[in-house]
Design a protein around this motif. Sequence first.
Motif, PDB file in Angstrom:
ATOM      1  N   LEU A 194     -11.083 -28.677  17.865  1.00  0.00           N
ATOM      2  CA  LEU A 194     -11.925 -29.090  16.741  1.00  0.00           C
ATOM      3  C   LEU A 194     -11.155 -29.826  15.642  1.00  0.00           C
ATOM      4  O   LEU A 194     -11.747 -30.276  14.681  1.00  0.00           O
ATOM      5  N   PHE A 195      -9.854 -29.965  15.781  1.00  0.00           N
ATOM      6  CA  PHE A 195      -9.035 -30.606  14.758  1.00  0.00           C
ATOM      7  C   PHE A 195      -8.937 -32.096  15.045  1.00  0.00           C
ATOM      8  O   PHE A 195      -8.582 -32.508  16.144  1.00  0.00           O
ATOM      9  N   ASP A 196      -9.270 -32.921  14.066  1.00  0.00           N
ATOM     10  CA  ASP A 196      -9.199 -34.376  14.221  1.00  0.00           C
ATOM     11  C   ASP A 196      -8.097 -34.897  13.303  1.00  0.00           C
ATOM     12  O   ASP A 196      -8.283 -34.994  12.092  1.00  0.00           O
ATOM     13  N   ALA A 197      -6.961 -35.231  13.865  1.00  0.00           N
ATOM     14  CA  ALA A 197      -5.813 -35.653  13.072  1.00  0.00           C
ATOM     15  C   ALA A 197      -6.063 -36.975  12.356  1.00  0.00           C
ATOM     16  O   ALA A 197      -5.614 -37.163  11.228  1.00  0.00           O
ATOM     17  N   ASP A 198      -6.787 -37.892  12.987  1.00  0.00           N
ATOM     18  CA  ASP A 198      -7.060 -39.188  12.349  1.00  0.00           C
ATOM     19  C   ASP A 198      -7.898 -39.012  11.088  1.00  0.00           C
ATOM     20  O   ASP A 198      -7.701 -39.691  10.085  1.00  0.00           O
ATOM     21  N   LYS A 199      -8.832 -38.091  11.127  1.00  0.00           N
ATOM     22  CA  LYS A 199      -9.682 -37.831   9.965  1.00  0.00           C
ATOM     23  C   LYS A 199      -8.858 -37.266   8.803  1.00  0.00           C
ATOM     24  O   LYS A 199      -9.101 -37.570   7.644  1.00  0.00           O
ATOM     25  N   VAL A 200      -7.863 -36.463   9.107  1.00  0.00           N
ATOM     26  CA  VAL A 200      -7.015 -35.869   8.078  1.00  0.00           C
ATOM     27  C   VAL A 200      -6.061 -36.907   7.499  1.00  0.00           C
ATOM     28  O   VAL A 200      -5.781 -36.904   6.305  1.00  0.00           O
ATOM     29  N   ARG A 201      -5.570 -37.809   8.331  1.00  0.00           N
ATOM     30  CA  ARG A 201      -4.598 -38.803   7.867  1.00  0.00           C
ATOM     31  C   ARG A 201      -5.210 -39.837   6.923  1.00  0.00           C
ATOM     32  O   ARG A 201      -4.546 -40.313   6.022  1.00  0.00           O
ATOM     33  N   GLN A 202      -6.435 -40.216   7.101  1.00  0.00           N
ATOM     34  CA  GLN A 202      -7.047 -41.286   6.315  1.00  0.00           C
ATOM     35  C   GLN A 202      -7.038 -41.026   4.811  1.00  0.00           C
ATOM     36  O   GLN A 202      -6.570 -41.864   4.059  1.00  0.00           O
ATOM     37  N   PRO A 203      -7.518 -39.895   4.314  1.00  0.00           N
ATOM     38  CA  PRO A 203      -7.497 -39.710   2.859  1.00  0.00           C
ATOM     39  C   PRO A 203      -6.090 -39.661   2.278  1.00  0.00           C
ATOM     40  O   PRO A 203      -5.852 -40.150   1.183  1.00  0.00           O
ATOM     41  N   SER A 204      -5.133 -39.105   3.012  1.00  0.00           N
ATOM     42  CA  SER A 204      -3.783 -39.007   2.473  1.00  0.00           C
ATOM     43  C   SER A 204      -3.125 -40.374   2.376  1.00  0.00           C
ATOM     44  O   SER A 204      -2.303 -40.616   1.503  1.00  0.00           O
ATOM     45  N   GLN A 205      -3.460 -41.289   3.280  1.00  0.00           N
ATOM     46  CA  GLN A 205      -2.877 -42.621   3.236  1.00  0.00           C
ATOM     47  C   GLN A 205      -3.534 -43.485   2.169  1.00  0.00           C
ATOM     48  O   GLN A 205      -2.909 -44.382   1.629  1.00  0.00           O
ATOM     49  N   GLN A 206      -4.791 -43.244   1.834  1.00  0.00           N
ATOM     50  CA  GLN A 206      -5.495 -44.048   0.849  1.00  0.00           C
ATOM     51  C   GLN A 206      -5.129 -43.656  -0.572  1.00  0.00           C
ATOM     52  O   GLN A 206      -5.268 -44.442  -1.485  1.00  0.00           O
TER      53      GLN A 206
END
Length: 50
Positions: free
Chosen positions: A14-26
């Motif tokens: 259930l963990f989506d790494a791409d979803k987690v990375r997006q806000p931190s990069q923005q």
Amino acid sequence: MATNKQRINPKRDLFDADKVRQPSQQRAISPEVKKRQHAKAMAALKNWKP
């Protein structure tokens, strides 16, 4: 995925790494904030002795 699988591993299935990375990069820190943080750190280290 959770409804179709009998046994799920929440961390892997259930963990989506791409979803987690997006806000931190923005989230970019402005240069003024970086300067203030650096000044605070240097002031704190000014009186430090090993």
